[in-house]
Design an enzyme around this catalytic site. Structure first.
Site, PDB file in Angstrom:
ATOM      1  N   SER A  10       0.866  -1.180   0.000  1.00 38.74           N
ATOM      2  CA  SER A  10       0.000   0.000   0.000  1.00 38.74           C
ATOM      3  C   SER A  10       0.899   1.225   0.000  1.00 38.74           C
ATOM      4  O   SER A  10       1.984   1.203   0.579  1.00 38.74           O
ATOM      5  CB  SER A  10      -0.897   0.013   1.246  1.00 38.74           C
ATOM      6  N   ASN A  12      -0.481   4.054   1.048  1.00 36.12           N
ATOM      7  CA  ASN A  12      -1.171   4.887   2.030  1.00 36.12           C
ATOM      8  C   ASN A  12      -0.449   4.778   3.375  1.00 36.12           C
ATOM      9  O   ASN A  12      -0.495   3.726   4.021  1.00 36.12           O
ATOM     10  CB  ASN A  12      -2.626   4.403   2.163  1.00 36.12           C
ATOM     11  N   GLU A  40      -3.904  -3.449 -10.615  1.00 31.20           N
ATOM     12  CA  GLU A  40      -5.329  -3.528 -10.905  1.00 31.20           C
ATOM     13  C   GLU A  40      -5.942  -4.717 -10.177  1.00 31.20           C
ATOM     14  O   GLU A  40      -5.428  -5.837 -10.250  1.00 31.20           O
ATOM     15  CB  GLU A  40      -5.544  -3.662 -12.417  1.00 31.20           C
ATOM     16  N   ASP A  69      -6.937  -7.139   1.162  1.00 33.07           N
ATOM     17  CA  ASP A  69      -8.087  -6.560   0.473  1.00 33.07           C
ATOM     18  C   ASP A  69      -9.282  -6.717   1.390  1.00 33.07           C
ATOM     19  O   ASP A  69      -9.424  -7.742   2.075  1.00 33.07           O
ATOM     20  CB  ASP A  69      -8.347  -7.258  -0.873  1.00 33.07           C
TER      21      ASP A  69
END
Length: 195
Positions: A10, A12, A40, A69
């Protein structure tokens, strides 16, 4: 002694710090994925999407990698939005409006946050995986402004919404926290950090 490196798939910083905290106090160096990476999510399950991200990030960084996820599943909506939670609408405000409109006034508002997490080696091979579920119900109105699904997801055990959980509660009750805690022993074993 050089600390082993673990990359979280990630870019983030908040999510990376969150997963690092959930894994517990481990003698490892945690990195986030390269900023320009964008994998993707074409999988049909949380696990498949996590594996896509984990495999790609591990190979790109040549390091051990954890990927996850997550999604919200609403029983009255036959499990939707599920793996499409992030793409359910353009903005947080639109997501909330759409899901609350779909639910209407039904009293049947049980839901769950689901997370799948994978550990991949530097070659991109799957070593271990785990999952976590947080059960709750959806409120008719957000508990606070400018939130996403977390602002309407009531966690009965904590007597607050998912978005209001403390770091400790997220690790114990949150879906990602449960998945990370289940994966941590495998990480310790692979890094030879078990006592």
């Amino acid at each position: 002694m050089t600390r082993p490196i673990l990359t979280i798939a990630s870019s983030n910083p908040k999510k990376v710090a969150e997963i690092e905290a959930m894994l517990g106090p481990l003698p490892i160096e945690v990195h986030k994925q390269p900023q320009d990476m964008n994998v993707e999510e074409t999988g049909e399950t949380y696990f498949e999407n996590a594996l896509l991200k984990g495999t790609a990030t591990a190979r790109e960084t040549n390091s051990w990698t954890i990927a996850d996820d997550s999604g919200l599943e609403v029983d009255a909506l036959n499990g939707a939005p599920g793996i499409y939670s992030a793409r359910f609408a353009q903005s947080n405000e639109e997501k909330l409006k759409k899901i609350l409109n779909q639910l209407g006034d039904t009293p049947y508002r049980s839901a769950r946050f689901c997370s799948a997490m994978v550990l991949c080696n530097p070659e991109g091979n799957l070593i271990s995986n785990s999952e976590g579920i947080c059960w709750g119900e959806l409120l008719k109105h957000p508990a606070y402004p400018n939130g996403e699904f977390e602002s309407i997801f009531w966690v009965r055990e904590a007597k607050c919404t998912y978005g209001e959980l403390s770091k400790e509660q997220l690790t114990k009750l949150g879906s990602r926290g449960k998945a990370a805690r289940a994966l941590a022993p495998h990480l310790l074993q692979e890094f030879n950090l078990t006592s």
